[in-house]
Design a protein around this motif. Sequence first.
Motif, short mmCIF file in Angstrom:
data_model
loop_
_atom_site.label_atom_id
_atom_site.label_comp_id
_atom_site.label_asym_id
_atom_site.label_seq_id
_atom_site.Cartn_x
_atom_site.Cartn_y
_atom_site.Cartn_z
N ARG A 21 1.40 0.53 3.55
CA ARG A 21 1.03 -0.61 2.71
C ARG A 21 -0.45 -0.94 2.88
NH1 ARG A 21 6.50 -4.32 3.77
NH2 ARG A 21 7.90 -2.83 2.74
N LYS A 24 -2.56 1.61 0.88
CA LYS A 24 -2.61 1.30 -0.54
C LYS A 24 -3.46 0.06 -0.83
CE LYS A 24 1.84 3.55 -1.29
NZ LYS A 24 3.28 3.38 -1.61
N ALA A 25 -3.38 -0.93 0.07
CA ALA A 25 -4.18 -2.14 -0.11
C ALA A 25 -5.67 -1.82 -0.01
CB ALA A 25 -3.79 -3.18 0.94
N VAL A 27 -7.11 1.12 -0.60
CA VAL A 27 -7.48 1.91 -1.78
C VAL A 27 -7.72 0.99 -2.97
CG1 VAL A 27 -6.64 3.57 -3.49
CG2 VAL A 27 -6.32 4.01 -1.05
N GLN A 28 -6.84 0.01 -3.16
CA GLN A 28 -6.99 -0.93 -4.26
C GLN A 28 -8.28 -1.74 -4.16
OE1 GLN A 28 -3.45 -3.36 -4.45
NE2 GLN A 28 -2.10 -1.60 -4.76
N ASN A 29 -8.81 -1.85 -2.96
CA ASN A 29 -10.04 -2.62 -2.75
C ASN A 29 -11.25 -1.72 -2.50
OD1 ASN A 29 -9.60 -5.85 -2.41
ND2 ASN A 29 -7.72 -4.73 -1.94
N ASP A 218 3.20 -5.57 -1.11
CA ASP A 218 3.03 -5.45 -2.56
C ASP A 218 3.89 -6.53 -3.23
OD1 ASP A 218 3.24 -4.71 -5.29
OD2 ASP A 218 2.79 -2.63 -4.80
N ASP A 220 4.20 -7.23 -6.27
CA ASP A 220 4.82 -6.84 -7.53
C ASP A 220 6.17 -6.17 -7.29
OD1 ASP A 220 2.69 -7.78 -9.13
OD2 ASP A 220 1.55 -5.95 -8.72
N THR A 399 -0.94 -10.98 0.66
CA THR A 399 -1.10 -10.03 -0.45
C THR A 399 -2.04 -8.89 -0.06
OG1 THR A 399 -3.01 -11.16 -1.40
CG2 THR A 399 -0.82 -11.93 -2.10
N ASN A 400 -2.00 -7.82 -0.83
CA ASN A 400 -2.87 -6.67 -0.57
C ASN A 400 -4.34 -7.08 -0.53
OD1 ASN A 400 -0.75 -4.88 -0.39
ND2 ASN A 400 -0.98 -4.07 -2.45
N ASP A 401 -4.77 -7.89 -1.48
CA ASP A 401 -6.17 -8.29 -1.55
C ASP A 401 -6.59 -9.12 -0.34
OD1 ASP A 401 -6.56 -6.96 -3.89
OD2 ASP A 401 -6.49 -8.72 -5.18
#
Length: 415
Positions: A21, A24-25, A27-29, A218, A220, A399-401
Motif C-alpha cells: 500500500r 502504491k501511495a 507512486v501516486q505521489n 486505498d 476507494d 489516505t494514500n496522499d
Amino acid sequence: MKVTLINTADAGGGAPAASMRLLKALVQNGVDVTMAVQQKLTAEQRVTATTGKRAAKAHFLLERLPFIAFEERDKTVRFAFSPANSGSNIAHHPAIQEADILHLHWTNSGYLSIKNLQQLLQLGKPVVWTLHDMWAFTGGCHYSNGCDHFMNQCGNCWMLRRPGQNDLSHKVWQRKFDGLKDAQNLHVVSCSKWLGNVSRSSGLLGTKPTVAIPNPIDIDIFSPKDKAIVRKRWGIDTDARIILFGAANINDRRKGITYLVEALHLLKQQIREASVQMVIFGKNKHFDTSILPFKVKELSIISAEADLAELYSAADVFVSPSLEDNLPNMIMESLACGTPVAAFNAGGIPDLIDHQQNGYLAEYKSAADLATGIKHLLFSEDKAGLSTSARKKVLDNFTNDIVAKQYINLYNSIL
C-alpha cells in the motif's frame, strides 16, 4: 530521489499488505520507488525478487530448524521468535545499489540475517526502518507479551526452552547491538505512537531518531458498500445484526480468541432473543466455532481487498480482541468501510479508535467490557453517526496522499 522498499514478501500478511500500500501511495505521489522482496508473489511491476526459490527455502530452514530443535519452548512460540541467523546478502543487487534511500520493513523468515542488515547499513546510504512489530529492538521476539527485558540487553527469555542470562535472546540482542551501534544513517519509523514510545525505551533503538507515520489505505477500495447487496452475495442473514471477526491466524495467542468467546457468551446472556450472526474469516486449524453462542458463518482466508471491503460493509461491528498489536490493518479497513470496531485498549489501537465515536475501546483483557462494547455498537441508536465517524477517521489521517507526503518529507529531510 529513488527509494527501495525492502520486505520479505509482497503478499501474505500484515506487513506485506502495508508495504504494498505504501508502494502504491508513493507512486501516486510521484516517487520513483521499487520493492525488493525475497520471492515475488504478485504481478506488480515495481516489485523485484532478490533471492532464488532454493536459496529462500534453505535460509528459512536454516533459521527455523535449529530454533525448533534446540530453543523452542513450545509450538505457540514457533513463529513468534526470529533469531535471524541466516539470510541473503542483497547489498549488491541493482535495486539496492541504485537507490538513494533504503527503506526496510519486515525482513524475517530467512530473508535478511542480522549480518545482512549490517551489510545494508554499511553501504552508507540513508536507511529508514519502518517497524511493523517489536523485533527490531528485541532479542528475537516479535511481541514481548509484557516482558521488558528489551529495555536492557534481553536474556532470561520466557519463549525459550532454557532461559538464562546468556540465552539465545541475549546473543541475538548482542549481535543486533554490534550491528547497529555505529549506524548513524538509520532513521526509525513506527506505525503507531505506542510502538514508537516502546522503541525509544529500548536498549537497541532508544538513541535513534524516531517518528510515527501510519500505514496508508486505498479509500476507494475500502469504502462503504450497500449492506443488503453484499450480505445477499455472501449468504449473510439480511435481518440479523452481524458481528465480524477475522485474523490472519485465528489461533494466534495475540489475537485474543479466548476473550472473544467469553465476551460473546456474556453478550448472549444480555440480549437473549435478539437475532445475531457471527461471520469469521482467516486461517483456522483448531478453533471450534460450534462453541460460540450465535449462528456462525465461517469463511476461509480472504485475500482480495474488494472481498474484504464487502465483508466489512456487511457487518454492524468488527471485533478485534487483539492483546498486542501495532496498527492493525483490519481495524483501519473496517473503519474505512464505515463499520465501527470494538477492541481492547492496547498497543497502537487507540491511534485508530476514538472511544464511543467510531468504536469502543474496552478495558484491557476484560471480556465483560468487550461484551459491553459489542452490545453498544450493535444496538446504538446512532449507527449512521458511528459509521460516518469511522470513515472520517480514515479520511482525515490514513489516505494514500496524507501518508505518502509524510514519508516524502522524511526522505527529503534525511537526504
